[in-house]
Enzyme design. Structure first.
Site, short mmCIF file in Angstrom:
data_model
loop_
_atom_site.label_atom_id
_atom_site.label_comp_id
_atom_site.label_asym_id
_atom_site.label_seq_id
_atom_site.Cartn_x
_atom_site.Cartn_y
_atom_site.Cartn_z
N ALA A 219 0.83 -1.21 0.00
CA ALA A 219 0.00 0.00 0.00
C ALA A 219 0.86 1.26 0.00
CB ALA A 219 -0.93 0.00 1.21
N HIS B 276 24.37 13.60 6.19
CA HIS B 276 23.84 13.53 4.81
C HIS B 276 24.85 12.91 3.84
CE1 HIS B 276 21.29 16.05 1.75
NE2 HIS B 276 21.38 14.77 1.41
N ARG C 131 21.94 12.46 -6.48
CA ARG C 131 21.11 11.26 -6.39
C ARG C 131 20.85 10.74 -7.80
NH1 ARG C 131 22.51 11.73 -1.94
NH2 ARG C 131 21.35 11.58 0.02
N THR D 60 18.06 -1.08 -0.85
CA THR D 60 18.37 0.27 -1.32
C THR D 60 19.86 0.48 -1.53
OG1 THR D 60 18.39 2.58 -0.57
CG2 THR D 60 18.28 0.92 1.15
N ASP D 61 20.19 1.41 -2.42
CA ASP D 61 21.61 1.76 -2.63
C ASP D 61 22.20 2.48 -1.41
OD1 ASP D 61 20.27 4.21 -2.92
OD2 ASP D 61 21.33 4.80 -4.74
N GLU D 62 21.32 2.90 -0.47
CA GLU D 62 21.84 3.62 0.70
C GLU D 62 22.66 2.72 1.61
OE1 GLU D 62 19.48 6.45 2.71
OE2 GLU D 62 18.58 7.20 0.86
N TYR E 71 18.20 4.74 9.06
CA TYR E 71 17.41 4.05 8.02
C TYR E 71 18.29 3.07 7.25
CZ TYR E 71 15.59 3.25 3.32
OH TYR E 71 15.22 2.66 2.13
N ASN F 211 13.56 6.48 -6.18
CA ASN F 211 12.43 6.39 -7.11
C ASN F 211 11.63 7.68 -7.13
OD1 ASN F 211 11.21 3.02 -7.34
ND2 ASN F 211 13.26 3.65 -6.77
N LYS G 287 18.21 -1.09 6.97
CA LYS G 287 18.05 -1.82 5.71
C LYS G 287 19.23 -2.77 5.50
CE LYS G 287 15.31 -1.45 2.86
NZ LYS G 287 14.00 -2.16 2.67
P1 NAD Z 1 6.69 3.79 1.51
O1 NAD Z 1 7.15 4.45 2.76
O2 NAD Z 1 5.95 4.58 0.49
O3 NAD Z 1 5.77 2.53 1.88
C1 NAD Z 1 6.11 1.61 2.87
C2 NAD Z 1 4.91 0.70 3.06
O4 NAD Z 1 5.25 -0.28 4.06
C3 NAD Z 1 3.66 1.44 3.58
O5 NAD Z 1 2.52 1.01 2.87
C4 NAD Z 1 3.58 1.02 5.04
O6 NAD Z 1 2.27 1.01 5.56
C5 NAD Z 1 4.18 -0.38 4.99
N1 NAD Z 1 4.73 -0.82 6.28
C6 NAD Z 1 5.59 -0.15 7.09
N2 NAD Z 1 5.84 -0.87 8.19
C7 NAD Z 1 5.16 -2.04 8.06
C8 NAD Z 1 5.05 -3.20 8.85
N3 NAD Z 1 5.68 -3.32 10.03
N4 NAD Z 1 4.27 -4.21 8.41
C9 NAD Z 1 3.60 -4.12 7.23
N5 NAD Z 1 3.67 -3.03 6.45
C10 NAD Z 1 4.44 -2.01 6.84
O7 NAD Z 1 7.99 3.11 0.90
P2 NAD Z 1 8.53 3.04 -0.60
O8 NAD Z 1 9.22 4.31 -0.92
O9 NAD Z 1 7.47 2.53 -1.47
O10 NAD Z 1 9.67 1.93 -0.42
C11 NAD Z 1 9.32 0.54 -0.54
C12 NAD Z 1 10.59 -0.28 -0.34
O11 NAD Z 1 11.57 0.09 -1.31
C13 NAD Z 1 11.26 -0.08 1.02
O12 NAD Z 1 11.74 -1.32 1.46
C14 NAD Z 1 12.41 0.87 0.73
O13 NAD Z 1 13.48 0.66 1.63
C15 NAD Z 1 12.78 0.45 -0.68
N6 NAD Z 1 13.38 1.48 -1.53
C16 NAD Z 1 12.77 2.69 -1.68
C17 NAD Z 1 13.32 3.63 -2.56
C18 NAD Z 1 12.67 4.97 -2.77
O14 NAD Z 1 13.27 5.81 -3.45
N7 NAD Z 1 11.49 5.24 -2.27
C19 NAD Z 1 14.48 3.32 -3.26
C20 NAD Z 1 15.08 2.07 -3.07
C21 NAD Z 1 14.51 1.15 -2.22
O1 DAU Z 2 18.55 5.96 -2.50
C1 DAU Z 2 17.37 5.25 -2.24
C2 DAU Z 2 16.64 5.92 -1.10
O2 DAU Z 2 16.09 7.11 -1.62
C3 DAU Z 2 15.55 5.06 -0.47
O3 DAU Z 2 16.15 3.92 0.11
C4 DAU Z 2 14.79 5.85 0.59
O4 DAU Z 2 13.71 5.09 1.11
C5 DAU Z 2 14.25 7.11 -0.05
O5 DAU Z 2 13.61 7.90 0.93
C6 DAU Z 2 15.38 7.89 -0.72
O6 DAU Z 2 16.28 8.44 0.27
P1 DAU Z 2 16.84 9.95 0.18
O7 DAU Z 2 17.23 10.38 1.52
O8 DAU Z 2 17.84 10.08 -0.92
O9 DAU Z 2 15.48 10.66 -0.33
P2 DAU Z 2 14.80 12.05 0.04
O10 DAU Z 2 13.70 12.23 -0.94
O11 DAU Z 2 14.50 12.16 1.48
O12 DAU Z 2 15.97 13.08 -0.29
C7 DAU Z 2 16.51 13.19 -1.60
C8 DAU Z 2 17.62 14.21 -1.54
O13 DAU Z 2 17.06 15.51 -1.29
C9 DAU Z 2 18.61 13.98 -0.41
O14 DAU Z 2 19.91 14.35 -0.84
C10 DAU Z 2 18.13 14.90 0.69
C11 DAU Z 2 17.54 16.08 -0.08
N1 DAU Z 2 16.40 16.73 0.57
C12 DAU Z 2 15.39 15.96 1.06
C13 DAU Z 2 14.29 16.54 1.67
C14 DAU Z 2 13.18 15.69 2.24
C15 DAU Z 2 16.34 18.11 0.64
O15 DAU Z 2 17.26 18.83 0.17
N2 DAU Z 2 15.26 18.70 1.25
C16 DAU Z 2 14.24 17.97 1.78
O16 DAU Z 2 13.29 18.57 2.32
#
Ligand code: NAD
Ligand code: DAU
Length: 337
Positions: A10, A277, A215, A126-128, A151, A181, A155
Site C-alpha cells: 500500500a 547527509h 542522487r 536500497t543503494d543507501e 534508516y 524512485n 536496511k
Molecule cells: P513507503 O514508505 O511509500 O511505503 C512503505 C509501506 O510499508 C507502507 O505502505 C507502510 O504502511 C508499509 N509498512 C511499514 N511498516 C510495516 C510493517 N511493520 N508491516 C507491514 N507493512 C508495513 O515506501 P517506498 O518508498 O514505497 O519503499 C518501498 C521499499 O523500497 C522499502 O523497502 C524501501 O526501503 C525500498 N526502496 C525505496 C526507494 C525509494 O526511493 N522510495 C528506493 C530504493 C529502495
Molecule cells: O537511495 C534510495 C533511497 O532514496 C531510499 O532507500 C529511501 O527510502 C528514499 O527515501 C530515498 O532516500 P533519500 O534520503 O535520498 O530521499 P529524500 O527524498 O528524502 O531526499 C533526496 C535528496 O534531497 C537527499 O539528498 C536529501 C535532499 N532533501 C530531502 C528533503 C526531504 C532536501 O534537500 N530537502 C528535503 O526537504
C-alpha cells in the site's frame, strides 16, 4: 510462482509494483500485506481493488502469527518484501520503528519463507546500504555495506539477515538495491513530491545545505520492472542494483521542477543540512542489465511525468498534507535550528 505476498504493497513503490504485476501476469494472484502506517494508503490501490486476483490484508510483518495466517490462508509461494520504514529524516528523529520493521519484520518474513517453503523471497533494498560513494566510484553488489543513517543501517541489517537465511537455511532469496524512485503515489515527505506540491502552492522548497548532493532519480516503473526481472531470472543468494546511472544534483532537480511548473527559482530556500547527509550515491547496474533490464526513462522524462501526475491528482495529496503530516513538517522544517 502464482500466489504472491507483496508486503508494503500500500506504499509508493509496492502499489506501483502490484498494478504492474497484475497487468503483466494474468495468472498471478496478489495479496498485499500492509500495516497501513502513515505512509500506507489504500487510495494507492484503488486502481486494482476490483480485480478478483487482488486481496488486501492489514497486518504487521513483525507479527509472526498474522504473517503465518496470511501465508496459510492464501497458499503463498512467493514473498516480495517492500514493507519498511523508509524516510531517512524520520529515522534520525527516532530509530525504533526502523529496527522493528526493517530488521525484526524482515526476520519474521524469512522464517515464514522457510516454514512454508516458498519458491522465491525477494527483499527490496536500497543503494543507501553502501553509504556515501566518492566521485570516480560506483557501488558493485559485492562492495561492503557502510550505512551512515539509521534508516540505511536498518536496511543493511535486513540484507544481512536475508543472506544469512540463504546460506544457513537455504531460503531462495534475492536482494534488489534500487536508487531513488520518483513517480505517482510517493508520499510528499520525500524531496521530489515535497518540492512539487510545495511549488504548486507557492511555498518554499527546503533544500538541505548547498543542494549539491547527487542522487540517481529513476522512474518507479523502471524499478518495478527490474524487481520483476530479478524475481523471475535472478540467482538466489545474489543482490542486484537497479538504477538509471544518471546523477543529478538536488539543486538542479529543484530548478527543473520549478521550470516545469512555471514558478520562480526564488522559491528555493536553503535550510540546515541533514545530519550525516550522504553526498553521493552511484551504483553499477551491469548485473541486472545482464538479465535483460534497461532503464526506459531519462531523468527529464521521469520528472516531467511525475510533475504532471501531482498537478492532475490533487485529490490524492491534498488530504495527506493535513494532520500528522503538518505536525511532522513543523518539527522537521519550522523548528529546525
Ligand atoms: P513507503 O514508505 O511509500 O511505503 C512503505 C509501506 O510499508 C507502507 O505502505 C507502510 O504502511 C508499509 N509498512 C511499514 N511498516 C510495516 C510493517 N511493520 N508491516 C507491514 N507493512 C508495513 O515506501 P517506498 O518508498 O514505497 O519503499 C518501498 C521499499 O523500497 C522499502 O523497502 C524501501 O526501503 C525500498 N526502496 C525505496 C526507494 C525509494 O526511493 N522510495 C528506493 C530504493 C529502495
Ligand atoms: O537511495 C534510495 C533511497 O532514496 C531510499 O532507500 C529511501 O527510502 C528514499 O527515501 C530515498 O532516500 P533519500 O534520503 O535520498 O530521499 P529524500 O527524498 O528524502 O531526499 C533526496 C535528496 O534531497 C537527499 O539528498 C536529501 C535532499 N532533501 C530531502 C528533503 C526531504 C532536501 O534537500 N530537502 C528535503 O526537504
Amino acid at each position: 510462482m502464482r500466489n504472491l505476498l507483496v508486503t508494503g504493497g500500500a506504499g509508493f513503490i509496492g502499489s506501483n509494483f502490484v498494478a504492474y504485476m497484475l497487468e503483466r501476469y494474468p495468472d498471478y494472484r496478489i495479496v498485499v500485506f500492509d500495516k497501513l502506517t502513515y505512509a500506507g494508503n489504500l487510495d494507492n490501490l484503488k486502481r486494482v481493488e476490483q480485480d478478483p486476483r487482488f486481496r488486501f490484508v492489514r497486518g504487521d510483518i513483525a507479527d509472526r502469527e498474522a504473517v503465518r495466517e496470511a501465508m496459510r490462508q492464501h497458499k503463498i509461494d512467493t514473498i516480495v518484501n517492500f514493507a519498511a520504514e523508509t524516510h531517512v529524516d524520520r529515522s534520525i528523529m527516532s530509530s525504533d520503528d526502523y529496527i522493528h520493521t526493517n530488521i525484526k519484520g524482515t526476520c519474521v518474513l524469512l522464517d515464514a519463507a522457510r516454514e512454508f517453503g516458498v519458491e522465491r523471497y525477494l527483499q527490496v533494498s536500497t543503494d543507501e546500504v553502501y553509504g556515501h560513494i566518492p566521485e570516480g566510484h560506483s557501488s558493485h553488489e559485492d562492495d561492503p555495506a557502510r550505512p551512515r543513517s539509521p534508516y540505511a543501517a536498518s536496511k543493511a541489517g535486513g540484507d544481512h539477515m536475508v543472506y544469512a537465511y540463504f546460506i544457513t537455511h537455504g531460503v531462495p532469496a534475492i536482494i534488489t538495491r534500487g536508487t531513488n524512485n520518483i513517480g505517482p503515489y510517493q508520499y510528499p515527505e520525500k524531496a521530489v513530491p515535497l518540492f512539487i506540491t510545495n511549488a504548486i502552492d507557492n511555498q518554499p522548497l527546503p533544500l538541505y545545505g548547498d543542494g549539491r548532493q547527487k542522487r540517481d532519480y529513476q522512474y518507479v516503473l523502471d524499478h518495478c520492472e527490474g524487481i520483476d526481472i530479478a524475481l523471475h531470472h535472478g540467482v538466489p543468494g545474489e543482490a542486484y542494483n537497479i538504477g538509471s546511472g544518471v546523477e543529478t544534483e538536488n539543486i538542479v532537480m529543484a530548478r527543473m521542477i520549478l521550470d516545469l511548473l512555471g514558478k520562480p527559482h526564488s522559491l528555493i530556500q536553503h535550510v540546515v543540512d541533514r545530519p550525516g547527509h550522504d553526498r553521493r550515491y552511484s551504483v553499477r547496474t551491469d548485473k541486472i542489465q545482464a538479465l535483460g533490464w534497461r532503464s526506459r526513462h531519462s531523468f527529464a522524462e521521469a520528472l516531467e511525468k511525475t510533475v504532471r501526475w501531482y498537478v492532475e491528482n490533487e485529490w490524492w495529496w491534498r488530504k495527506i498534507k493535513t494532520g500528522e503530516y503538518l505536525e511532522y513538517y513543523r518539527k522537521q522544517y519550522l523548528e529546525r535550528k
